[in-house]
Design an enzyme around this catalytic site. Structure first.
Site, PDB file in Angstrom:
ATOM      1  N   GLU A 155      87.572  49.357 -19.753  1.00 28.05           N
ATOM      2  CA  GLU A 155      86.286  48.952 -20.320  1.00 28.05           C
ATOM      3  C   GLU A 155      86.411  48.307 -21.697  1.00 28.05           C
ATOM      4  OE1 GLU A 155      87.130  52.930 -22.050  1.00 28.05           O
ATOM      5  OE2 GLU A 155      87.446  51.995 -20.105  1.00 28.05           O
TER       6      GLU A 155
ATOM      7  N   CYS B  30      91.035  57.615 -18.575  1.00 25.11           N
ATOM      8  CA  CYS B  30      91.635  58.442 -19.615  1.00 25.11           C
ATOM      9  C   CYS B  30      91.186  59.898 -19.473  1.00 25.11           C
ATOM     10  CB  CYS B  30      91.357  57.853 -20.993  1.00 25.11           C
ATOM     11  SG  CYS B  30      92.478  58.488 -22.269  1.00 25.11           S
TER      12      CYS B  30
ATOM     13  N   HIS C 107      92.131  52.281 -20.583  1.00 27.97           N
ATOM     14  CA  HIS C 107      90.704  52.017 -20.792  1.00 27.97           C
ATOM     15  C   HIS C 107      90.361  50.593 -20.348  1.00 27.97           C
ATOM     16  CE1 HIS C 107      89.607  55.585 -23.244  1.00 27.97           C
ATOM     17  NE2 HIS C 107      90.910  55.600 -23.480  1.00 27.97           N
TER      18      HIS C 107
END
Length: 196
Positions: A179, A79, A177
């Protein structure tokens, strides 16, 4: 054991650190030049790209990071990290700088504002498998040089299809994202770029 740094100036640091640990890496939070010097790979987390840019300069990390990337440091940017790795920006803030690591043009906030955040099913092009992706005020890649490998795209034929994950040399960037989606393939790809 591979020592992965997570730039810890602003953004979703903890989630990236957890993903790297889940893959067996030793994680260091990077806030100072000596910490950056000590890592085998680096993650640039999501957050606010203009703030991270200013903090990189304020903490004396920007020039050193550019040198380390030029010398082959594997880097993953998600991002805001994708924005930081771009050569060129569309809709950047006056005075905003990038690390110019990937020859691509990235549009900030391309998917809209925070309220336009979404979860999307993508295809991870390296192996053709499905991937769950979370976009939060995400950028996309408007243009890229032929040497840039596209790892995933998003959009539709009506509004346009754009690259949302790319690799160039030892730099990997995602608009989404990984994660926060329990998605480890992107972090695994970073670890595979670390020289043995």
């Amino acid at each position: 054991m591979t020592k992965v740094g997570v730039l810890a100036l602003q953004g979703d640091v903890r989630e990236h650190a957890a993903a790297a640990v889940a893959l067996g890496a030793n994680v260091t939070l990077v806030r100072r030049p000596q910490e950056l010097e000590s890592v085998d790979a680096l993650i640039l987390p999501g957050g606010e790209s203009t703030t991270i840019d200013k903090l990189l300069r304020a903490f004396g990390l920007r020039d050193l990071l550019m040198e380390r990337i030029d010398a082959g440091l594997p880097v993953l940017g998600s991002c805001a990290g994708m924005i930081l790795l771009a050569r060129d920006l569309v809709d950047g803030i006056a005075g905003q700088q990038t690390l110019e690591a990937i020859p691509m043009t990235v549009r900030r906030n391309a998917f809209g504002r925070q309220v336009d955040s979404s979860e999307v099913a993508l295809t991870w092009l390296p192996d053709g498998s499905p991937m769950h992706a979370t976009f939060i005020r995400a950028p996309w890649v408007e243009a890229y040089d032929p040497e840039v490998e596209v790892l995933a795209t998003a959009g539709d034929p009506e509004s346009g299809v754009h690259a949302v994950a790319v690799q160039y040399g030892r730099c990997v960037a995602t608009a989404f994202h990984p994660e926060i989606s329990d998605e480890l393939r992107v972090h695994q790809r970073l670890l595979e770029l670390v020289p043995a």
